[in-house]
Design an enzyme around this catalytic site. Structure first.
Site, mmCIF file in Angstrom:
data_model
loop_
_atom_site.group_PDB
_atom_site.id
_atom_site.type_symbol
_atom_site.label_atom_id
_atom_site.label_comp_id
_atom_site.label_asym_id
_atom_site.label_seq_id
_atom_site.Cartn_x
_atom_site.Cartn_y
_atom_site.Cartn_z
ATOM 1 N N GLU A 97 66.357 91.358 8.018
ATOM 2 C CA GLU A 97 66.170 90.955 6.594
ATOM 3 C C GLU A 97 64.788 91.070 6.366
ATOM 4 O O GLU A 97 63.976 90.662 7.156
ATOM 5 C CB GLU A 97 66.474 89.442 7.039
ATOM 6 C CG GLU A 97 66.305 88.673 5.602
ATOM 7 C CD GLU A 97 66.856 86.870 6.150
ATOM 8 O OE1 GLU A 97 67.564 86.732 6.869
ATOM 9 O OE2 GLU A 97 66.217 86.093 5.288
ATOM 10 N N LYS A 280 67.759 77.801 10.436
ATOM 11 C CA LYS A 280 68.241 79.089 10.272
ATOM 12 C C LYS A 280 66.680 79.719 10.039
ATOM 13 O O LYS A 280 66.640 80.907 10.502
ATOM 14 C CB LYS A 280 69.134 79.421 9.206
ATOM 15 C CG LYS A 280 69.832 80.842 9.240
ATOM 16 C CD LYS A 280 69.151 81.605 8.308
ATOM 17 C CE LYS A 280 69.488 83.282 8.206
ATOM 18 N NZ LYS A 280 68.826 84.179 7.540
ATOM 19 N N ASP A 296 68.591 87.507 25.490
ATOM 20 C CA ASP A 296 70.049 87.086 24.821
ATOM 21 C C ASP A 296 69.842 86.017 23.650
ATOM 22 O O ASP A 296 69.766 84.816 24.080
ATOM 23 C CB ASP A 296 70.979 86.294 26.072
ATOM 24 C CG ASP A 296 72.299 86.203 25.745
ATOM 25 O OD1 ASP A 296 72.538 85.825 24.588
ATOM 26 O OD2 ASP A 296 73.175 85.798 26.585
ATOM 27 N N HIS A 394 61.120 87.397 -2.243
ATOM 28 C CA HIS A 394 62.211 88.234 -1.430
ATOM 29 C C HIS A 394 62.598 89.379 -2.419
ATOM 30 O O HIS A 394 63.063 90.382 -1.776
ATOM 31 C CB HIS A 394 63.245 87.066 -1.356
ATOM 32 C CG HIS A 394 64.282 87.522 -0.348
ATOM 33 N ND1 HIS A 394 64.248 87.544 0.674
ATOM 34 C CD2 HIS A 394 65.724 87.902 -0.733
ATOM 35 C CE1 HIS A 394 65.377 87.965 1.474
ATOM 36 N NE2 HIS A 394 66.105 88.094 0.442
HETATM 37 C C1 MEV Z 1 66.410 82.597 4.711
HETATM 38 O O1 MEV Z 1 66.904 83.625 5.698
HETATM 39 C C2 MEV Z 1 65.723 81.270 5.408
HETATM 40 C C3 MEV Z 1 65.405 80.341 4.393
HETATM 41 O O2 MEV Z 1 66.693 79.862 3.898
HETATM 42 C C4 MEV Z 1 64.935 79.068 5.280
HETATM 43 C C5 MEV Z 1 64.966 77.850 4.603
HETATM 44 O O3 MEV Z 1 65.495 77.461 3.639
HETATM 45 O O4 MEV Z 1 63.948 77.029 5.289
HETATM 46 C C6 MEV Z 1 64.361 80.498 3.385
#
Ligand code: MEV
Length: 437
Positions: A97, A280, A296, A394
């Site tokens: 990513e 995430k 892992d 991004h």
């Molecule tokens: C994207 O890979 C991760 C985000 O969505 C994390 C977040 O929203 O805190 C930008």
């Protein structure tokens, strides 16, 4: 969640690299390799393992998994600027990513201005579970297990004298009755200090060895004998405290950014939908280092999310608060079952080089760095989300990926990406038509 940093003494990590590699981003890959080599003293072989993607041979891959037919490559980058417990650390990250490595490096640069991250790791205690059913008297079964605790731990230790010599081994036996849809069950937990291993093999072997003993002691029938990925005796903690003024960004004052980050935390703490995304973002950083070091990542993911739901409501793994004295303080706590010996960590040459670049000497030190990267990643995401949004940063990298997907090569990649950004339309059909022109 308020994290209390436990005072667990650990030997300091080897002081080595200067992680403040300014201008690293603008170098070519060969130049970056040379900078990393100069910092951590990589050999020619190690440079080859990284630089020419020669890390894993097909033969080795064939010995690692069944039915191997090839290799699957990912970019490996270095997050710069990290200071963890006073030591500069270059952090290898394997991830597909865009923006993740840049985000971690940026947040580490913010944190570095006030001394970086402080991190701790619990002793490496893993939990093995043994399930017993069909018990005549479940409570008498618990007593019988607990009365034989020492003998059971000795049996487990006899299986792995090397682990015991290294200072690890069985640390406890726990037993409880669990009401389930299929009636009461006796669940026995075996706690094992696995030292620098992830520990799955040691724990699973011990559980399988103890199962017949437990059956004889309790009259129950054993079924599952397997470690738990909710490794909540093996937590890692990271903290960073940043002066608010350092957070000032574009038209936003430091105080506004800090306030936005605190509000983002409150949102994630109260709402599982936001908490999942917040976590995430943390795992973007955690997984990339876990993967680069041959660990892992599914186990780490499972443990992290189960830990995030330990209160009965899924919530944020991190906390952010303004301390009222001009500092924004972030904490992250999560289970990290990581190894620096055994498994793919030992077998995968790139994982070995990654550990060398980080200069970590134990699984605990690795966990300290990984938790710090998770917290940095969270800071980078929240800082962008609470201000200009993530798309601006991004999109530049995304545009390059779209250009490549359209078939652009070499200098065309940047040329087409820049043209798409300028035209505010980043789409594969647009990239294709630019390429045709
Ligand atoms: C994207 O890979 C991760 C985000 O969505 C994390 C977040 O929203 O805190 C930008």
């Amino acid at each position: 969640m308020m994290v209390t940093l436990k005072s667990i003494s650990r030997a300091p990590m080897t002081p080595k690299a200067n992680s403040r590699l300014s201008g690293f981003y603008d170098l070519t890959i060969q130049e970056r390799l040379a900078r990393v080599r100069e910092q951590v003293g990589l050999t020619d072989d190690e440079i080859r393992i990284l630089g020419e993607g020669m890390g894993l041979s097909l033969d080795r891959a064939g010995a690692m998994v069944e039915n191997a037919v090839g290799l699957y490559a990912l970019p490996l980058g270095i997050a710069t600027n990290f200071v963890v417990n006073g030591r500069d650390v270059l952090v290898p990250m394997a991830i597909e990513e865009p923006s993740v490595i840049a985000g971690a490096s940026l947040a580490a640069r913010l944190g570095r201005q006030s001394g970086g991250f402080t991190a701790e790791a619990d002793d490496p205690i893993m939990i093995g579970q043994i399930q017993l059913v069909d018990l005549q008297d479940p409570y008498a079964a618990i007593e019988a297990v607990l009365a034989s605790k020492e003998r059971l731990m000795a049996l487990a230790n006899a299986l792995d004298p090397v682990l015991v010599d290294l200072g690890g081994g069985a640390r406890g036996i726990q037993a409880r009755i669990l009401s389930t849809a299929k009636g009461p069950m006796l669940i026995v937990h075996l706690l094992v200090d696995v030292r620098d291993a992830m520990g799955a093999n040691a724990v699973n072997t011990a559980c399988e060895r103890l199962a017949p003993e437990l059956a004889a002691l309790t009259g129950g029938t054993p079924y599952l004998r397997i470690l738990s990925n909710l490794a909540d005796h093996r937590l890692a903690h990271a903290r960073v405290a940043i002066p608010e003024e350092v957070l000032a960004f574009e038209a936003f004052t430091g105080a506004q950014v800090a306030e936005g980050i605190e509000l983002a935390w409150a949102f994630a703490a109260a709402d599982p939908y936001r908490a999942a995304t917040n976590n995430k973002g943390i795992m973007n950083g955690v997984d990339a280092v876990v993967l680069a070091t041959g660990n892992d990542w599914r186990a780490v993911e499972a443990g992290a999310h189960a830990y995030a739901a330990r209160s009965g409501q899924y919530t944020s793994l991190s906390t952010w608060r303004r301390d009222g004295a001009g500092m924004l303080v972030g904490d992250l706590e999560l289970p990290l079952a990581l190894g620096t010996v055994g498994g793919a960590t030992r077998v995968h040459p790139t994982a070995q080089v990654a550990l060398k670049i980080m200069g970590v000497r134990s699984a605990g030190e690795l966990a300290q760095v990984v938790a710090s990267v998770g917290l940095a990643q969270n800071l980078a995401a929240l800082r962008a989300l609470a201000t200009e949004g993530i798309q601006k940063g991004h999109m530049a990298l995304h545009a390059r990926q779209v250009a490549m997907a359209a078939g652009a090569l070499g200098p065309d990649i940047d040329r087409i990406a820049e043209a798409m950004i300028e035209g505010h339309t980043i789409r594969i059909d647009v990239a294709r038509s630019m390429l045709n022109q």
